[in-house]
Write a protein that holds these residues in place. Structure first.
Motif, PDB file in Angstrom:
ATOM      1  N   THR A  77       0.815  -1.205   0.000  1.00 54.37           N
ATOM      2  CA  THR A  77       0.000   0.000   0.000  1.00 54.37           C
ATOM      3  C   THR A  77       0.850   1.257   0.000  1.00 54.37           C
ATOM      4  OG1 THR A  77      -1.800  -1.131   1.167  1.00 54.37           O
ATOM      5  CG2 THR A  77      -1.789   1.277   1.253  1.00 54.37           C
ATOM      6  N   SER A  78       1.690   1.418   1.012  1.00 51.18           N
ATOM      7  CA  SER A  78       2.398   2.681   1.183  1.00 51.18           C
ATOM      8  C   SER A  78       3.670   2.771   0.346  1.00 51.18           C
ATOM      9  CB  SER A  78       2.745   2.889   2.660  1.00 51.18           C
ATOM     10  OG  SER A  78       3.086   4.226   2.902  1.00 51.18           O
ATOM     11  N   THR A  79       4.432   1.701   0.269  1.00 49.55           N
ATOM     12  CA  THR A  79       5.687   1.746  -0.485  1.00 49.55           C
ATOM     13  C   THR A  79       5.458   1.576  -1.978  1.00 49.55           C
ATOM     14  OG1 THR A  79       6.875   0.837   1.408  1.00 49.55           O
ATOM     15  CG2 THR A  79       7.990   0.741  -0.720  1.00 49.55           C
TER      16      THR A  79
ATOM     17  N   VAL B 137      -1.336   1.538   8.434  1.00 49.90           N
ATOM     18  CA  VAL B 137      -0.973   2.200   7.178  1.00 49.90           C
ATOM     19  C   VAL B 137      -2.132   3.025   6.624  1.00 49.90           C
ATOM     20  CG1 VAL B 137      -1.657   0.269   5.670  1.00 49.90           C
ATOM     21  CG2 VAL B 137       0.139   1.850   4.936  1.00 49.90           C
ATOM     22  N   TYR B 138      -3.354   2.638   6.923  1.00 51.59           N
ATOM     23  CA  TYR B 138      -4.498   3.353   6.356  1.00 51.59           C
ATOM     24  C   TYR B 138      -4.780   4.670   7.074  1.00 51.59           C
ATOM     25  CZ  TYR B 138      -5.193  -0.738   3.497  1.00 51.59           C
ATOM     26  OH  TYR B 138      -5.010  -1.750   2.586  1.00 51.59           O
ATOM     27  N   ALA B 139      -4.103   4.921   8.205  1.00 48.42           N
ATOM     28  CA  ALA B 139      -4.220   6.223   8.859  1.00 48.42           C
ATOM     29  C   ALA B 139      -3.579   7.310   7.998  1.00 48.42           C
ATOM     30  CB  ALA B 139      -3.562   6.187  10.236  1.00 48.42           C
ATOM     31  N   ARG B 140      -2.730   6.908   7.061  1.00 49.27           N
ATOM     32  CA  ARG B 140      -2.079   7.864   6.158  1.00 49.27           C
ATOM     33  C   ARG B 140      -3.016   8.304   5.025  1.00 49.27           C
ATOM     34  NH1 ARG B 140       3.518   7.893   6.294  1.00 49.27           N
ATOM     35  NH2 ARG B 140       3.649   8.194   4.043  1.00 49.27           N
TER      36      ARG B 140
ATOM     37  N   HIS C 273       1.557   6.299  -3.098  1.00 50.55           N
ATOM     38  CA  HIS C 273       0.104   6.142  -3.066  1.00 50.55           C
ATOM     39  C   HIS C 273      -0.575   7.502  -3.148  1.00 50.55           C
ATOM     40  CE1 HIS C 273      -3.859   4.690  -2.174  1.00 50.55           C
ATOM     41  NE2 HIS C 273      -3.421   3.439  -2.110  1.00 50.55           N
ATOM     42  N   LYS C 274      -1.491   7.640  -4.101  1.00 53.80           N
ATOM     43  CA  LYS C 274      -2.156   8.920  -4.331  1.00 53.80           C
ATOM     44  C   LYS C 274      -2.926   9.399  -3.112  1.00 53.80           C
ATOM     45  CE  LYS C 274      -6.242   6.724  -6.451  1.00 53.80           C
ATOM     46  NZ  LYS C 274      -7.183   7.042  -5.348  1.00 53.80           N
ATOM     47  N   ASP C 275      -3.465   8.472  -2.315  1.00 56.80           N
ATOM     48  CA  ASP C 275      -4.284   8.863  -1.175  1.00 56.80           C
ATOM     49  C   ASP C 275      -3.457   9.257   0.043  1.00 56.80           C
ATOM     50  OD1 ASP C 275      -6.575   8.455  -2.639  1.00 56.80           O
ATOM     51  OD2 ASP C 275      -6.889   6.408  -1.925  1.00 56.80           O
TER      52      ASP C 275
END
Length: 802
Positions: free
Chosen positions: A178-180, A455-458, A686-688
């Motif tokens: 997700t993040s990397t 990771v989804y807190a980002r 990641h765009k988000d």
């Protein structure tokens, strides 16, 4: 949960997918070793070396910067297996052969580090069966990881656990992907072809079957099943050509070999279509072989005809009435299609009905919840909505009744009824599968919330499905001011609050109202906030100045009116650059023309990897007029100051060429090479995550004692630099590479970036260069050939060369 630090990755298999996965790892700065078999001739790692070299030639490029291919380390299984001990993640991506994969696992097992994760990139083989070939100690750290092709651009990654996989391993891999890697992760059950390919390929097969039923041409079908239907612009048959007909046949065979009429009520629809089999027999494998369902001959696109086994003229489109139907609200749209008299309308209803039917029947077997299905189809097949989203929007029970009526009448691909949960219980009561409580899980008989991994807190405003909980950024936080053009708001409380300015105009164009709003936002930020972020949600960041707003001013007030607007825009850019609080641009998608100028005048930029940044005004017959050329000149002087040489021209060349040729960075990495992003700027995968990182960057700059840069005079190349550039332009014009008007515009650009009619080394200010910009811009907007380009862009959306 302990942090999973990925310091190095090994990719096993240097084929199409393996090499491109390695390329994307390099894009996100992860060191990678690419393995393949030892070559029989030449260097032992020759196969991997050739694959790495080929990455530089592929279009679209799998690399953010072509030269980064050299950062991939080639290796072979004979000499270099010991290198695996230094890898934290091993991704196997060899050919889709169970025996080959399991043999390789036995070979690498002694060299896998005790903490490393091993993952197989397969489009549909049993992950559990593959894992059984590994030593028992390795099985908890093994799972499936299914990238979609091409790995750089396709957002979907499916993760598939086995019964032996440690739950923490999958969580760690999801966070990394997700993040990397910047991916949208869906967890699939270990069933043939997992989620996206299971539904997507079954849908393509069903579409081909309905094409035969209704007698439509492939070109008409692609016209109907592309953007008009809210799907990938390539439609059905062109998508098959791009994927590769042999690849598609392999995925179909996985369904045929691993399912049966007893296990899947749609099994009969998995038969290889006659036209696909004929093309395979002829060796026409799609884009890779130059012909498939379509073949390009010169400028003409021909389509395959099964009866004659030859290609005939293509390009046919459906009657416009169906396009109008597809623009109607969902409920009205489906009713119109179902009741249409013409074959195209009946065909469209049939394929949509089949997608609803198939997804509902198979949901429990292939996915944890309906969310995974809809997200997989969005991210893996380019759909605007997944099947459950569209069904829910159109009216859950009403559509369900229509689908069941067709099943009962024998019109569907299978006689299997819709599951009971469709008509009764929580889903029926909620009016669909996506609710504020979560998405429907048939296995758990409840609505299941999204996974709550750290990771989804980002992702402050993640992509939501229709019906899901979560406020959109358009109304979130505290609104401080809002107009039709701009919203100024904040998510923060406390001393380190950061202001957010979000442009609302179409394509986030910069209109006079946007300029006024940004000026006011800056004043507020300087008075009460630690910093400001310019971020407008979905792409693009901004396509530049609002030409439609500028042209009426020119018609009424002439060049003087336009000069006034340009001067205000330039003043905004200088206010951004010299603001007393740090201003950060959060970039996703296109930052073109004035959008690029807006970004480069901010204190910092946080850019999504897939950001396309450039000064493109030449395409509409103009020059950058909001400080873009001034920025190029200033940066050249700053870079030259770090060199022992005194000639400014070499430092101007890249910037001048980029502006004169309207060159756009094809990634954030390339935009950095062009100078539109600096080494101090941040690129996120990641765009988000762009807003989260931009807000933190603004806070960090503020807490470190941010001060605006000093205003300085800087040297320019002067008239001698202009003369040198003009000589090159004459050669390009005489060689037929540019038109007379291109040469004229480029000469004006050279005049600005070199500082006009002054001696080389003359010290100038930004305001002086901006005055030269305005003069060139206003002269061009009154030029007939530039007006042709402007009107051409406004009417067609494409640049006109004259």
């Amino acid at each position: 949960m302990s942090r999973f630090a990925v310091k190095k990755v090994a990719v096993l298999g240097a084929g199409v997918m393996g090499a491109q996965i390695a390329a994307h790892l390099v894009n996100v700065k992860v060191p990678v070793i690419l393995f393949d078999l030892p070559a029989k001739d030449g260097p032992k790692s020759g196969i991997a070396e050739k694959a790495i070299a080929n990455l530089k030639k592929l279009k679209p490029s799998p690399l953010g910067v072509a030269g980064d291919a050299d950062l991939i380390q080639p290796a072979n299984y004979e000499q270099h297996l010991k290198l695996l001990k230094g890898c934290d993640l091993i991704i196997e991506a060899i050919a889709e052969r169970m025996d080959w994969k399991t043999d390789l696992y036995q070979k690498i097992a002694p060299f896998v580090a005790k903490h490393a994760i091993v993952a197989s990139n397969t489009s549909g083989l049993s992950i559990t069966q593959l894992g059984a070939a590994l030593p028992e100690a390795l099985r908890p750290r093994f799972c499936g990881i299914h990238f979609f092709n091409p790995p750089r651009y396709m957002q979907l990654v499916e993760l598939i656990a086995t019964p032996a996989t440690d739950a923490q391993v999958v969580d760690q891999l999801e966070a990394f992907a997700t993040s990397t890697l910047g991916k949208g992760v869906v967890r699939a059950k270990d069933t043939p072809n997992f989620i996206a390919n299971r539904i997507g390929i079954a849908g393509m097969l069903g579409t081909m079957q309905e094409v035969e039923n209704f007698g439509l041409g492939y070109d008409v079908v692609d016209d109907l099943t592309g953007k008009k239907l809210g799907r990938a612009s390539s439609g059905t048959f062109r998508t098959a050509d791009v994927v590769g007909l042999d690849t598609m046949a392999h995925v179909i065979k996985t369904l045929q070999d691993n399912l049966s009429a007893d296990s899947d009520p749609f099994y009969a629809s998995y038969a290889t279509p006659p036209v696909l089999q004929k093309l395979l027999d002829l060796g026409q494998l799609g884009q890779k072989s130059g012909a498939g369902f379509y073949k390009k001959v010169g400028r003409d696109i021909l389509r395959f005809e099964l009866d004659s086994e030859d290609y005939v003229p293509g390009g046919a489109k459906a009657d416009e009435v169906y396009a109008r139907m597809l623009k109607k609200p969902a409920a009205e749209r489906l009713k119109l299609l179902r009741n249409a008299e013409g074959a195209p309308g009946k065909f469209l209803w049939a394929i949509l009905r089949n997608s609803f039917h198939y997804a509902a029947v198979h949901l429990e077997g292939i996915a944890e919840s309906a969310r995974d299905v809809d997200q997989a189809m969005r991210w893996g097949f380019g759909m605007r909505q997944g099947p459950f989203e569209l069904w829910q929007e159109a009216g859950w029970l009403e559509v369900a009744k229509m689908v069941q009526e067709d099943i009962d009448a024998g019109k569907a691909l299978s006689r299997a009824p819709l599951p009971a949960w469709v008509f009764e219980g929580p889903v029926a009561e909620a009016g669909g599968v996506h609710t504020a409580a979560g998405s429907w899980s048939p296995a758990q008989r409840q609505f299941v919330a999204r996974r709550d991994l750290p990771v989804y807190a980002r992702q402050l405003f993640p992509e939501r499905l229709l019906g899901e909980a979560g406020e959109g950024f358009e109304t979130a936080g505290t609104t401080l001011s809002e107009t039709d053009a701009l919203r100024v708001w904040t998510l923060d409380e406390g001393e380190d609050r950061v202001l957010i300015a979000s442009i609302k105009n179409k394509m986030h164009a910069i209109s006079p109202a946007v300029m006024e709003g940004l000026m006011e936002a800056l004043e507020l930020a300087e008075a009460e906030y630690a910093g400001m972020v310019i971020w407008s949600g979905d792409a693009p960041f901004s396509v530049g100045a609002d030409l439609q707003a500028t042209m009426p001013a020119f018609v009424v007030g002439g060049a003087d009116a336009v000069e006034s607007i340009e001067q205000e825009l330039q003043q905004l850019m200088l206010r951004l650059r010299y603001a007393q609080v740090p201003v950060v641009a959060g970039i996703h998608g296109m930052a073109l023309g004035g959008g690029c100028e807006l970004a480069v005048h901010c204190a910092r930029r946080v850019a999504h990897m897939e950001s396309y940044i450039g000064l493109v005004e030449v395409g509409v017959g103009l020059v950058p007029g909001a400080g873009g050329l001034t920025y190029i000149a200033r940066r050249a002087a700053e870079n030259a100051a770090t060199s022992t040489g005194k000639d400014l021209l070499p430092f101007l060349t890249e910037g001048f060429t980029a502006a004169a040729m309207a060159k756009v960075g094809t990634s954030a990495l390339e935009s950095r090479q062009l100078g539109y992003l600096l080494d101090s700027d941040i690129i996120v995968a990641h765009k988000d995550e762009v807003l989260f990182v931009a807000l933190n960057e603004a806070r960090a700059l503020a807490s470190s004692g941010w001060r605006a840069p000093h205003k300085r005079l800087f040297p320019v190349a002067g008239r001698s630099g202009i003369a040198t550039i003009r000589g090159s332009l004459v050669n390009m014009r005489d060689g037929g590479f540019i038109s007379d008007h291109d040469q004229y515009i480029a000469t004006l650009i050279a005049g600005v970036v070199c500082g006009g009619d002054v001696d080389a080394g003359t010290l100038v200010s930004e305001e002086y260069l901006m005055q030269l910009e305005r003069k060139a811009f206003c002269g061009l907007i009154a030029h007939p050939k530039s007006q042709e380009r402007i009107l051409g862009m406004l009417s067609t959306g494409k640049p006109l060369r004259n």
